[in-house]
Design a protein around this motif. Structure first.
Motif, mmCIF file in Angstrom:
data_model
loop_
_atom_site.group_PDB
_atom_site.id
_atom_site.type_symbol
_atom_site.label_atom_id
_atom_site.label_comp_id
_atom_site.label_asym_id
_atom_site.label_seq_id
_atom_site.Cartn_x
_atom_site.Cartn_y
_atom_site.Cartn_z
ATOM 1 N N GLN A 149 76.107 39.946 28.773
ATOM 2 C CA GLN A 149 75.644 40.482 30.043
ATOM 3 C C GLN A 149 76.236 39.701 31.206
ATOM 4 O O GLN A 149 76.437 38.497 31.136
ATOM 5 C CB GLN A 149 74.115 40.392 30.123
ATOM 6 N N HIS A 160 76.256 44.294 34.757
ATOM 7 C CA HIS A 160 75.222 44.949 33.950
ATOM 8 C C HIS A 160 73.905 45.025 34.713
ATOM 9 O O HIS A 160 73.237 46.066 34.732
ATOM 10 C CB HIS A 160 74.999 44.174 32.640
ATOM 11 N N VAL A 174 72.386 44.709 24.396
ATOM 12 C CA VAL A 174 73.379 45.232 25.333
ATOM 13 C C VAL A 174 73.868 46.595 24.858
ATOM 14 O O VAL A 174 73.899 47.563 25.628
ATOM 15 C CB VAL A 174 74.571 44.256 25.490
#
Length: 229
Positions: free
Chosen positions: A127, A131, A174
């Motif tokens: 991340q 993001h 993710v």
């Protein structure tokens, strides 16, 4: 008079810049829960004078991101597990309603552009701020399309509570975030009210369930990533 106006405008823009920078430090966990917010240190780090920094601190305290620590200092607010899960539950209700009501109100090109962005970011394993920023835009897209300022404000405040929770997210979140966000966007693109609401609720419930796994030790091998949703 014009010089005074320019000075006031400059102070205002500096205060806004300080607010943006400080809120980003908090929400990306560069200032974790419990961290003291030191005015002088921040002024030096951000290369902004103390007055705009002080204004930003007071603004973030009013928004609940910072709390009073002693007589004159502030610290980043800690969010406990019970608040995290309660906030996610309320988000199910409000964001499920928002995405359902927003069907047909969000321009298709905007939805498609966001979909492409989600696909691209979903290929990354770690991340980053891109993001976080995309996640904010996606979850606020639907209440904003309704022009419902109260709903936008409530969702933003609830998201801050879930963002400040200190526990790391489970491994693979993710990629799962990306898949779940795509399910939401695809349902909206297709105009399916039922699927859109179900996809949003499923996404938030999955985040809650996986965080429970982390807390119970069932995801002990998870890398140190925080949940974005």
């Amino acid at each position: 008079m014009s010089g005074q106006t320019e000075s006031l405008e400059g102070e205002g823009s500096l205060a806004e810049r300080a607010y943006d920078a400080l809120s980003r430090l908090v929400l990306t966990r560069k200032l974790p829960g419990g961290s003291l917010v030191v005015e002088g240190r921040l002024a030096e780090q951000l290369e902004i004078s103390r007055t705009p920094i002080r204004e930003a601190i007071l603004r973030l305290a009013a928004e609940g991101l910072l709390i009073k620590q002693g007589s004159r200092s502030y610290a980043v607010r800690r969010v406990q597990a019970v608040e995290f899960f309660q906030a996610l539950k309320v988000r199910e209700l409000i964001e499920g309603e928002a995405v359902e009501l927003a069907i047909g109100r969000v321009p298709q090109p905007l939805l498609q552009a966001m979909r492409d962005e989600v696909v691209a970011l979903g290929r990354e394993e770690v991340q980053n701020e891109a993001h976080w920023e995309m996640d904010d835009r996606l979850h606020l897209l639907f209440p904003e399309a309704l022009n419902n300022g109260v709903m936008v404000r409530i969702i933003r405040e609830l998201r801050r509570a879930t963002r400040l929770f200190e526990l790391t997210s489970p491994s693979g979140r993710v990629a799962r975030d990306a898949a779940e966000h795509l399910a939401i966007l695809d349902a909206v693109l297709e105009g399916s009210v039922r699927r859109a609401r179900a996809a949003m609720v499923t996404h938030l419930r999955n985040v809650a369930a996986e965080m429970l796994d982390v807390m119970s030790g069932r995801d002990a091998a998870a890398p140190k990533r925080r949940s974005r949703s």
